[in-house]
Design a protein around this motif. Structure first.
Motif, PDB file in Angstrom:
ATOM      1  N   SER A 147       0.826  -1.208   0.000  1.00 51.47           N
ATOM      2  CA  SER A 147       0.000   0.000   0.000  1.00 51.47           C
ATOM      3  C   SER A 147       0.862   1.260   0.000  1.00 51.47           C
ATOM      4  O   SER A 147       1.938   1.289   0.592  1.00 51.47           O
ATOM      5  N   ASN A 148       0.357   2.299  -0.643  1.00 46.19           N
ATOM      6  CA  ASN A 148       1.040   3.597  -0.659  1.00 46.19           C
ATOM      7  C   ASN A 148       0.578   4.509   0.465  1.00 46.19           C
ATOM      8  O   ASN A 148       1.115   5.593   0.623  1.00 46.19           O
ATOM      9  N   CYS A 149      -0.454   4.075   1.219  1.00 46.61           N
ATOM     10  CA  CYS A 149      -0.933   4.922   2.319  1.00 46.61           C
ATOM     11  C   CYS A 149      -0.716   4.190   3.643  1.00 46.61           C
ATOM     12  O   CYS A 149      -0.284   3.041   3.689  1.00 46.61           O
ATOM     13  N   SER A 150      -1.044   4.851   4.721  1.00 40.67           N
ATOM     14  CA  SER A 150      -0.880   4.272   6.045  1.00 40.67           C
ATOM     15  C   SER A 150      -1.856   3.127   6.259  1.00 40.67           C
ATOM     16  O   SER A 150      -2.954   3.112   5.690  1.00 40.67           O
ATOM     17  N   ILE A 151      -1.448   2.185   7.099  1.00 37.35           N
ATOM     18  CA  ILE A 151      -2.247   0.996   7.386  1.00 37.35           C
ATOM     19  C   ILE A 151      -2.420   0.881   8.893  1.00 37.35           C
ATOM     20  O   ILE A 151      -1.465   1.059   9.643  1.00 37.35           O
ATOM     21  N   LEU A 152      -3.643   0.567   9.299  1.00 38.25           N
ATOM     22  CA  LEU A 152      -3.913   0.222  10.695  1.00 38.25           C
ATOM     23  C   LEU A 152      -4.381  -1.221  10.690  1.00 38.25           C
ATOM     24  O   LEU A 152      -5.451  -1.528  10.153  1.00 38.25           O
TER      25      LEU A 152
END
Length: 155
Positions: A147-152
């Protein structure tokens, strides 16, 4: 001003994805001005579409009909899964967009998040398909790697 504006919740109906959905609901209810989208991915990929029914022998046409029936059933199950998420969202009085994507879950989640410019993906640690996890790693692992965005990742 919040840095997180657009949140994608990956949902497959498992306990882990329900925990991820609850986390997204909590963010929204805490007053963050976020756009929440719940995404469910179905694996309903038929054989190559370039074959027409007229070019396929009758025995294989029956196979095509069975595959098409299976695809419709898989999509119907996907709609039921999304309806379950929608019911939880309605009970919590939280509005969110609900989307069904088709293909390999981790790839579809990452591609959709990038295409629609999501700031955060919330995903459960443990999904439904334990065999896939043994063979190729968990969806949450693959999403966090690609992923190119943050992950929770919710446990």
């Amino acid at each position: 001003m919040s840095l997180i504006k657009r949140v994608l919740v990956a949902f497959d109906g498992s306990k882990g994805s329900m925990d991820a959905l609850r986390q997204g609901i909590d963010l929204k209810k805490e007053g963050l001005k976020i756009e929440l989208t719940v995404v469910h991915v179905v694996k309903a990929d038929p054989d190559p579409a370039f074959l027409t029914v007229a070019a396929v022998p009758p025995d294989l046409q029956r196979g095509e009909m069975i595959r098409e029936f299976n695809k419709r059933e898989i999509i119907k199950q996907g709609e039921q899964t999304v309806n379950h998420a929608r019911k939880v969202l309605n009970q919590e009085r939280v509005d969110a967009q609900n989307i069904i994507l088709e293909g390999e879950p981790a790839k579809q989640i990452c591609d959709h998040a990038q295409e629609k410019e999501f700031d955060l993906i919330i995903i459960g640690n443990q999904g439904l398909n334990k065999l896939d996890k043994m063979v190729q790693g968990s969806v949450s692992q693959r999403v966090s790697q690609h992923s190119n965005c943050s992950i929770l990742v919710v446990k």
